[in-house]
Design a protein around this motif. Structure first.
Motif, mmCIF file in Angstrom:
data_model
loop_
_atom_site.group_PDB
_atom_site.id
_atom_site.type_symbol
_atom_site.label_atom_id
_atom_site.label_comp_id
_atom_site.label_asym_id
_atom_site.label_seq_id
_atom_site.Cartn_x
_atom_site.Cartn_y
_atom_site.Cartn_z
ATOM 1 N N ARG A 25 0.731 -1.184 0.002
ATOM 2 C CA ARG A 25 -0.096 0.043 -0.055
ATOM 3 C C ARG A 25 0.818 0.979 -0.068
ATOM 4 N N ALA A 26 0.244 2.066 -0.735
ATOM 5 C CA ALA A 26 1.023 3.435 -0.757
ATOM 6 C C ALA A 26 0.687 4.526 0.124
ATOM 7 N N PHE A 27 1.404 5.291 0.943
ATOM 8 C CA PHE A 27 1.095 6.174 1.974
ATOM 9 C C PHE A 27 2.119 7.102 2.534
ATOM 10 N N VAL A 28 1.916 8.293 3.252
ATOM 11 C CA VAL A 28 2.758 9.144 3.749
ATOM 12 C C VAL A 28 2.797 8.980 5.245
ATOM 13 N N LEU A 29 3.887 8.766 5.957
ATOM 14 C CA LEU A 29 4.199 8.929 7.176
ATOM 15 C C LEU A 29 4.748 10.360 7.632
ATOM 16 N N TRP A 30 4.146 11.222 8.011
ATOM 17 C CA TRP A 30 4.474 12.526 8.451
ATOM 18 C C TRP A 30 4.789 12.928 9.758
ATOM 19 N N PHE A 31 6.310 12.845 9.891
ATOM 20 C CA PHE A 31 6.757 13.108 11.261
ATOM 21 C C PHE A 31 6.766 14.657 11.619
ATOM 22 N N PHE A 129 3.153 12.333 15.307
ATOM 23 C CA PHE A 129 3.538 13.571 16.551
ATOM 24 C C PHE A 129 4.620 13.079 17.270
ATOM 25 N N VAL A 130 5.858 13.557 17.119
ATOM 26 C CA VAL A 130 7.092 13.187 17.956
ATOM 27 C C VAL A 130 6.968 14.225 19.091
ATOM 28 N N PRO A 167 -0.456 18.666 16.718
ATOM 29 C CA PRO A 167 -1.599 18.129 16.169
ATOM 30 C C PRO A 167 -2.747 17.882 16.990
ATOM 31 N N GLU A 168 -3.861 17.920 16.723
ATOM 32 C CA GLU A 168 -5.062 17.727 17.608
ATOM 33 C C GLU A 168 -5.510 16.040 17.731
ATOM 34 N N ASN A 169 -5.323 15.738 16.263
ATOM 35 C CA ASN A 169 -5.717 14.249 16.404
ATOM 36 C C ASN A 169 -4.677 13.470 15.593
ATOM 37 N N PRO A 170 -3.482 13.455 15.928
ATOM 38 C CA PRO A 170 -2.560 12.455 15.205
ATOM 39 C C PRO A 170 -2.786 10.853 15.163
ATOM 40 N N ILE A 174 4.215 9.822 19.353
ATOM 41 C CA ILE A 174 5.588 9.281 20.324
ATOM 42 C C ILE A 174 6.256 10.124 21.258
ATOM 43 N N ARG A 175 6.426 9.727 22.239
ATOM 44 C CA ARG A 175 7.089 10.457 23.210
ATOM 45 C C ARG A 175 8.615 9.965 23.344
#
Length: 203
Positions: A25-31, A129-130, A167-170, A174-175
């Motif tokens: 599957r193709a997708f973006v992981l936006w950090f 969201f880091v 982000p409000e709803n990531p 990750i902490r």
């Protein structure tokens, strides 16, 4: 300037076919997160895990794109917004090519990230969201950017002169100050497997 004389050309080979040829599957992981939060390190570790599983990926990093694609841009608010817009367009094209794209950018404004999400089909933008406190990021300061910002050598620096809109709803939080890089990368893989972005043979 509006492009009034252009017409979108629909090509016969579609994203689904390109992704199917790659078996994924193709997708973006936006950090997203503050400078020093560990976005690029985590994204790199995730890409390694995906590569081990035979996935076809590409990592877009905030510093690297400014050597070429965005070499003409400065660091004003307008230029930083344009930087994210360009990266979003590239990420969209790469997803259309059937790739898994990892993008690591501060991208401090929710509107910037929303615009990138809207460029992609539903379910193909995963916001990571880091979430690391500013004092921790500043204590790391591997690049010396916070020190330069405090000294007035860098202006409009996120976390010092300008705010960061969390982000409000990531999809993923990750902490990174509480776990190591490998555990953070595993957290992302767990999400991808749980939500069906990777098939069971990747587990």
């Amino acid at each position: 300037m509006p492009q009034t004389h252009l017409h979108w050309h629909h090509h016969p080979v579609q994203q689904s076919q390109r992704a199917a040829m790659k078996g994924q599957r193709a997708f973006v992981l936006w950090f997203t997160g503050l400078s020093g939060s560990g976005k690029s390190s985590i994204a790199g570790a995730v890409e390694c895990l995906l590569a081990e599983r035979g996935r076809h990926t590409y990592l877009l990093d905030g510093d690297n794109v400014r050597y070429g694609l965005c070499a003409d841009l400065g660091f004003s608010r307008a230029d930083r917004t344009e930087n994210i817009r360009r990266v979003g367009e590239v990420a969209s094209l790469m997803v259309d090519a059937g790739l898994i794209v990892l993008a690591a950018f501060i991208s401090p404004e929710r509107a910037q990230r929303k615009n990138v999400r809207q460029r992609l089909p539903a379910g193909q933008f995963i916001e990571v969201f880091v979430d690391v406190p500013l004092p921790v990021c500043e204590s790391r300061d591997v690049k010396g950017l916070y020190q330069k910002a405090r000294a007035g050598l860098i202006i409009d620096f996120t976390g010092v002169h300008s705010g960061y809109e969390a982000p409000e709803n990531p999809e993923i939080v990750i902490r990174n100050h509480q776990i190591d890089i490998d555990a953070a990368a595993a957290q992302v893989l767990d999400y991808l497997q749980r939500e069906g972005y990777l098939d069971r043979s990747d587990i």
